[in-house]
Write an enzyme that holds these catalytic residues in place. Structure first.
Site, PDB file in Angstrom:
ATOM      1  N   TYR A   1       0.814   3.699  -5.459  1.00 50.63           N
ATOM      2  CA  TYR A   1       0.976   5.044  -4.890  1.00 50.63           C
ATOM      3  C   TYR A   1      -0.412   5.541  -4.506  1.00 50.63           C
ATOM      4  O   TYR A   1      -1.343   5.493  -5.322  1.00 50.63           O
ATOM      5  CB  TYR A   1       1.587   5.983  -5.936  1.00 50.63           C
ATOM      6  CG  TYR A   1       1.582   7.445  -5.526  1.00 50.63           C
ATOM      7  CD1 TYR A   1       2.708   8.014  -4.957  1.00 50.63           C
ATOM      8  CD2 TYR A   1       0.446   8.242  -5.701  1.00 50.63           C
ATOM      9  CE1 TYR A   1       2.709   9.349  -4.564  1.00 50.63           C
ATOM     10  CE2 TYR A   1       0.431   9.567  -5.309  1.00 50.63           C
ATOM     11  CZ  TYR A   1       1.567  10.113  -4.744  1.00 50.63           C
ATOM     12  OH  TYR A   1       1.557  11.418  -4.357  1.00 50.63           O
TER      13      TYR A   1
ATOM     14  N   GLU B   1       0.873  10.991   1.962  1.00 48.16           N
ATOM     15  CA  GLU B   1       1.423  10.374   0.759  1.00 48.16           C
ATOM     16  C   GLU B   1       1.992   9.021   1.149  1.00 48.16           C
ATOM     17  O   GLU B   1       2.949   8.950   1.919  1.00 48.16           O
ATOM     18  CB  GLU B   1       2.511  11.264   0.137  1.00 48.16           C
ATOM     19  CG  GLU B   1       2.954  10.751  -1.216  1.00 48.16           C
ATOM     20  CD  GLU B   1       3.985  11.670  -1.881  1.00 48.16           C
ATOM     21  OE1 GLU B   1       4.981  12.025  -1.235  1.00 48.16           O
ATOM     22  OE2 GLU B   1       3.760  12.015  -3.056  1.00 48.16           O
TER      23      GLU B   1
END
Ligand code: GDP
Ligand code: MN
Length: 396
Positions: free
Chosen positions: A118, A206
C-alpha cells in the site's frame, strides 16, 4: 476532483510510474477489441475487467473480475457495464457503471504468491507537509490495517523545498522488505510517484495495491487520484478528465449558475447568503432538532432570478419538507430580496412546502411587511432563533 482509475493511471504513467496496462471500453465489443490489443501489446493471456466508478472497494462489490478468454471478457464486461455497483464506499443504491478498464493480468498464473503493498501520498495538514504513507499490507482496507496492525503502517514526510530525497526512497524500499532489483525499482517507483503528485497539484494519491511481480517489477495495479480543484486552472488537461456523471446532478447545475450547493441528508432546505451564515444556519437548524437538506450559498446578489433558481434546486430534493431562507441585507437590500422571494414563489406556482424567511439588515422592516402581506404560505421572522423555532413548528 476525483479521477477514474484509468485516468489516474494515465497521469502516473506520464511521469514514468510503471502501471498495469489497460484500455478503457464503453461496451462489451469494445472490451473484446481492447483485450485483443492488450494481448498483442503485452502478451497477456488473461485479462482483468475493472468497473470505472468513483468509489473504492470495487473488487468486493463484484466490479473487478478475471477473464480467462475472450468469451469471458465479453460476458463479464457485458455484466459490469450498466450495473449499479454497490461497494463498501457507495450508497445502498450503488453507482451506475458506464465503462470498464480492460487490463493485462499481472498476477501471472502459476507464480508464487504476488507481493502487494500500500502506498499513498497526501497532505499532512498538521505541519503543512506532504507525506508518503506505506505498508506491507497491500490489497486490503488500510483502515483495517490501521486498526489491527498499526505498526505495519509507515510514514515519510517530504520537505517541500527538496522534494523526495534518494535516502527517503531507499528507506521506503527497505521498510517494505525489498532487496535486489525490486529494491531498486521501488526507489524509482516512489520517486516518480511523489513527483507526479507534486507536479499535478494533487491532494491524494492512493495506490492499493502496488504489486511486485515475480520478475521483480514494481507497478501500480490501482490508482485513486484526487486533484486540488483550486489548481485545476493550471492543468487544463487534467480538468478535461472531469466526469459529470459521477457527480451529484443538483450540485453540478448549481455550479453552472454560480451557486454553492452541497447536498445533505436532512429535510430542511436552506437558502442563505454567505458561506459563514450558511454554516451557522445549519448549526441552528440542528440545534432546534432539525436536519439540513443542503448547504446553499446564493451569494451577494440574491435577486428574484437567483432566488428562483435556488428554490428550484432545493425542491428537486424530494426529502425537503420546509425551506428556511436566511438573508443578511448588507449590500443587498432586504426589501428587494423579499420581493424576489415573492416573485419567485408566484412565478413557480408549484411550491408546496412552508417557507420561513428571516431577513435582517437594511430595510428589514419593509421586507417583513412585504412578506406578511403577500398572502403566500411564507412566514417571516426577525430573529435567528425565532426562524429556527418556526421551522421546527411547521415540521412537527
Ligand atoms: P478496488 O477493489 O476498487 O480497490 O480495485 P483494485 O484495482 O484494487 O482491484 C481489486 C483486486 O483485484 C486487487 O486487490 C487484486 O487482488 C485484484 N486484481 C487486480 N489486478 C489483477 C490482475 O491483473 N490479476 C489478478 N488475478 N487479480 C487482479
Ligand atoms: Mn484498490
Amino acid at each position: 476532483m476525483n479521477l477514474h482509475e484509468y485516468q489516474g493511471k494515465e497521469l502516473l504513467s506520464s511521469f514514468g510510474v510503471r502501471i498495469q496496462r489497460g484500455i478503457v471500453a464503453q461496451n462489451a465489443d469494445e472490451a473484446v477489441a481492447a483485450a485483443k490489443q492488450l494481448t498483442e501489446d503485452t502478451g497477456t493471456g488473461w485479462h482483468v475487467i475493472k468497473a470505472q466508478v468513483h468509489a473504492g472497494g470495487r473488487g468486493k462489490g463484484g466490479g473487478v473480475k478475471l477473464a480467462k478468454n475472450l468469451d469471458q471478457v465479453k460476458e463479464i464486461a457485458g455484466q459490469i457495464i450498466g450495473m449499479d455497483l454497490v461497494t463498501p464506499q457507495t450508497s445502498a443504491e450503488g453507482k451506475r457503471v458506464h465503462q470498464v478498464l480492460v487490463c493485462e493480468d499481472v498476477y501471472y498464473p502459476g507464480d508464487s504468491e504476488p507481493e502487494e503493498y500500500y502506498i499513498s501520498v497526501l497532505l499532512n495538514r498538521g505541519n503543512g507537509r506532504n507525506m508518503i504513507m506505506y505498508s506491507t499490507e497491500g490489497g486490503m482496507d488500510i483502515e483495517t490495517v490501521a486498526e489491527e496492525t498499526p505498526h505495519l503502517i509507515f510514514t515519510e514526510e517530504i520537505d517541500p523545498a527538496t522534494g523526495i530525497l534518494p535516502f527517503q526512497a531507499r528507506k521506503i524500499a527497505f521498510n517494505l522488505g525489498l532487496s535486489g532489483a525490486a529494491f531498486k525499482d521501488m526507489t524509482k517507483f516512489v520517486t516518480a510517484l511523489y513527483t507526479a503528485y507534486d507536479k499535478s497539484d494533487s491532494s491524494l494519491f492512493e495506490i492499493n495495491p502496488v504489486l511486485k511481480t515475480s520478475d521483480d517489477k514494481i507497478m501500480a495495479v490501482d490508482a485513486k487520484v484526487t486533484i486540488d480543484d483550486n489548481a485545476l486552472f493550471r492543468h487544463k488537461d487534467l480538468a478535461a478528465y472531469r466526469d459529470l456523471r459521477e457527480e451529484n446532478a443538483i450540485e453540478v447545475e448549481a455550479g453552472q449558475h454560480g451557486l454553492n450547493y452541497v447536498d445533505l441528508d436532512g429535510n430542511v432546505g436552506c437558502m442563505v447568503n454567505g458561506a459563514g451564515l450558511a454554516m451557522a444556519t445549519m448549526d441552528l437548524i440542528k440545534q432546534a432538532g432539525g436536519e439540513p437538506a443542503n448547504f446553499l450559498d446564493v451569494g451577494g446578489t440574491a435577486d428574484a432570478a437567483r432566488v428562483e433558481i435556488a428554490f428550484e434546486l432545493i425542491l428537486r430534493d424530494p426529502a425537503v419538507k420546509a425551506i428556511l431562507i436566511n438573508i443578511f441585507g448588507g449590500i443587498v437590500r432586504c426589501d428587494r430580496v423579499a420581493q424576489g422571494v415573492i416573485d419567485a414563489y408566484k412565478n413557480m406556482g408549484n411550491i408546496n412546502v412552508p417557507i420561513i424567511v428571516r431577513l435582517q439588515g437594511t430595510n428589514a422592516d419593509i421586507a417583513k411587511e412585504l412578506i406578511d402581506n403577500s398572502g403566500l404560505d411564507v412566514m417571516s421572522a426577525t430573529e435567528f432563533q425565532e426562524a429556527a423555532d418556526k421551522v421546527q413548528a411547521v415540521l412537527a
